[in-house]
Design a protein around this motif. Structure first.
Motif, PDB file in Angstrom:
ATOM      1  N   LEU A   9     -19.992  56.831  41.852  1.00  0.00           N
ATOM      2  CA  LEU A   9     -19.952  56.642  43.302  1.00  0.00           C
ATOM      3  C   LEU A   9     -18.744  55.802  43.724  1.00  0.00           C
ATOM      4  O   LEU A   9     -18.045  56.135  44.682  1.00  0.00           O
ATOM      5  CB  LEU A   9     -21.240  55.987  43.797  1.00  0.00           C
ATOM      6  CG  LEU A   9     -22.472  56.874  43.842  1.00  0.00           C
ATOM      7  CD1 LEU A   9     -23.710  56.051  44.170  1.00  0.00           C
ATOM      8  CD2 LEU A   9     -22.299  57.990  44.847  1.00  0.00           C
ATOM      9  N   VAL A  10     -18.502  54.721  43.000  1.00  0.00           N
ATOM     10  CA  VAL A  10     -17.349  53.869  43.305  1.00  0.00           C
ATOM     11  C   VAL A  10     -16.047  54.638  43.070  1.00  0.00           C
ATOM     12  O   VAL A  10     -15.108  54.551  43.872  1.00  0.00           O
ATOM     13  CB  VAL A  10     -17.394  52.560  42.492  1.00  0.00           C
ATOM     14  CG1 VAL A  10     -16.098  51.787  42.616  1.00  0.00           C
ATOM     15  CG2 VAL A  10     -18.560  51.703  42.929  1.00  0.00           C
ATOM     16  N   ALA A  11     -16.002  55.415  41.995  1.00  0.00           N
ATOM     17  CA  ALA A  11     -14.804  56.212  41.714  1.00  0.00           C
ATOM     18  C   ALA A  11     -14.559  57.237  42.816  1.00  0.00           C
ATOM     19  O   ALA A  11     -13.414  57.454  43.236  1.00  0.00           O
ATOM     20  CB  ALA A  11     -14.935  56.900  40.365  1.00  0.00           C
ATOM     21  N   MET A  60     -13.138  55.358  45.759  1.00  0.00           N
ATOM     22  CA  MET A  60     -11.738  54.972  45.504  1.00  0.00           C
ATOM     23  C   MET A  60     -10.805  56.181  45.570  1.00  0.00           C
ATOM     24  O   MET A  60      -9.677  56.065  46.066  1.00  0.00           O
ATOM     25  CB  MET A  60     -11.607  54.295  44.141  1.00  0.00           C
ATOM     26  CG  MET A  60     -12.343  52.989  44.069  1.00  0.00           C
ATOM     27  SD  MET A  60     -11.639  51.822  45.231  1.00  0.00           S
ATOM     28  CE  MET A  60     -11.909  50.318  44.397  1.00  0.00           C
ATOM     29  N   LEU A  61     -11.264  57.321  45.084  1.00  0.00           N
ATOM     30  CA  LEU A  61     -10.464  58.540  45.201  1.00  0.00           C
ATOM     31  C   LEU A  61     -10.258  58.887  46.673  1.00  0.00           C
ATOM     32  O   LEU A  61      -9.162  59.273  47.087  1.00  0.00           O
ATOM     33  CB  LEU A  61     -11.137  59.693  44.455  1.00  0.00           C
ATOM     34  CG  LEU A  61     -10.410  61.032  44.504  1.00  0.00           C
ATOM     35  CD1 LEU A  61      -9.055  60.932  43.803  1.00  0.00           C
ATOM     36  CD2 LEU A  61     -11.256  62.114  43.859  1.00  0.00           C
ATOM     37  N   GLY A  62     -11.317  58.721  47.470  1.00  0.00           N
ATOM     38  CA  GLY A  62     -11.192  58.944  48.905  1.00  0.00           C
ATOM     39  C   GLY A  62     -10.225  57.970  49.557  1.00  0.00           C
ATOM     40  O   GLY A  62      -9.436  58.348  50.428  1.00  0.00           O
ATOM     41  N   LEU A  63     -10.276  56.681  49.147  1.00  0.00           N
ATOM     42  CA  LEU A  63      -9.318  55.701  49.677  1.00  0.00           C
ATOM     43  C   LEU A  63      -7.888  56.152  49.431  1.00  0.00           C
ATOM     44  O   LEU A  63      -7.043  56.109  50.328  1.00  0.00           O
ATOM     45  CB  LEU A  63      -9.520  54.345  49.000  1.00  0.00           C
ATOM     46  CG  LEU A  63     -10.615  53.433  49.477  1.00  0.00           C
ATOM     47  CD1 LEU A  63     -10.695  52.198  48.578  1.00  0.00           C
ATOM     48  CD2 LEU A  63     -10.398  53.014  50.905  1.00  0.00           C
ATOM     49  N   GLY A 112     -14.714  57.053  51.822  1.00  0.00           N
ATOM     50  CA  GLY A 112     -13.503  56.466  51.250  1.00  0.00           C
ATOM     51  C   GLY A 112     -12.253  57.008  51.924  1.00  0.00           C
ATOM     52  O   GLY A 112     -11.306  56.254  52.193  1.00  0.00           O
ATOM     53  N   THR A 113     -12.248  58.301  52.219  1.00  0.00           N
ATOM     54  CA  THR A 113     -11.094  58.904  52.889  1.00  0.00           C
ATOM     55  C   THR A 113     -10.906  58.303  54.277  1.00  0.00           C
ATOM     56  O   THR A 113      -9.785  57.939  54.659  1.00  0.00           O
ATOM     57  CB  THR A 113     -11.262  60.432  52.976  1.00  0.00           C
ATOM     58  OG1 THR A 113     -11.390  60.954  51.649  1.00  0.00           O
ATOM     59  CG2 THR A 113     -10.073  61.079  53.661  1.00  0.00           C
TER      60      THR A 113
END
Length: 162
Positions: free
Chosen positions: A11-13, A16-19, A79-80
Motif C-alpha cells: 500500500l505504501v509503495a 509512493m509510486l503515485g506521488l 498518491g498521484t
C-alpha cells in the motif's frame, strides 16, 4: 506471518509510486503559471479528491470482493493527487521570486511538519474521539474548505483581481 506487513508495504509503495507519477506529470507542464497552479491546487485537486472518496465509498459498499484491488488503486490515485501538489506548491511559493533552493527547503520542511502534525492529531485525537467514519468525514469537509479559503483570501486581500 508477515502478511499484514507485506500488504502495508504494498500500500505504501503504491502511494509512493503515485506521488512520483503525480509530481512527474505536473513537472511536464512548464507553461503552467502560478495563477493557474493556484486554481489547480485550490479547486481542481480538492474536487478530484472528493470524487475519489465518493467512488471509494460507493465501490466498497457494493463490491466487497474487490476491496483489496480497489484499495491498492485508490492508494495509487491518492498518491498521484498528492504528488501533483508538490510542483504546484513550488510554483506558488516561488511566485515571490525566491530561489529554487529556498523554495525546495521551505516546502520540504512544511511537508514534514504537516505530516508530523497530521499523524499526531489524527492518531491521538480524531480517531480515538470521533472514530474512523467521522474522522474521514471531517477531513473530507476540510478538503472542501480549500476552495472557500482561497476565495475568501482573494476577496479580502486582492479586491478587483481574479
Amino acid at each position: 506471518y508477515g502478511y499484514l506487513y507485506s500488504m502495508l508495504g504494498l500500500l505504501v509503495a503504491g502511494f509512493m509510486l503515485g506521488l512520483t507519477t503525480g509530481a512527474w506529470w505536473m513537472n511536464r507542464r512548464p507553461a503552467l503559471s502560478a495563477r493557474d497552479a493556484r486554481r489547480w491546487a485550490f479547486f481542481g485537486l480538492p474536487a478530484a479528491g472528493l470524487a475519489l472518496c465518493a467512488a471509494a465509498w460507493v465501490l466498497f459498499g457494493r463490491r466487497p470482493a474487490l476491496a483489496l484491488p480497489l484499495l491498492f488503486a485508490l492508494m495509487g490515485a491518492a498518491g498521484t493527487l498528492t504528488g501533483l501538489y508538490f510542483p504546484l506548491g513550488c510554483r506558488i511559493y516561488a511566485e515571490g521570486r525566491r530561489t529554487a533552493l529556498a523554495t525546495a527547503a521551505w516546502l520540504d520542511a512544511a511537508d514534514h511538519l504537516g505530516a508530523l502534525a497530521g499523524a499526531g492529531v489524527t492518531g491521538l485525537l480524531f480517531l480515538p474521539v470521533l472514530g474512523i467514519d467521522r474522522t474521514v468525514f471531517f477531513f473530507a469537509c476540510l478538503l472542501l474548505s480549500l476552495p472557500l479559503g482561497e476565495l475568501t483570501q482573494r476577496a479580502l486581500f486582492q479586491p478587483g483581481k481574479e
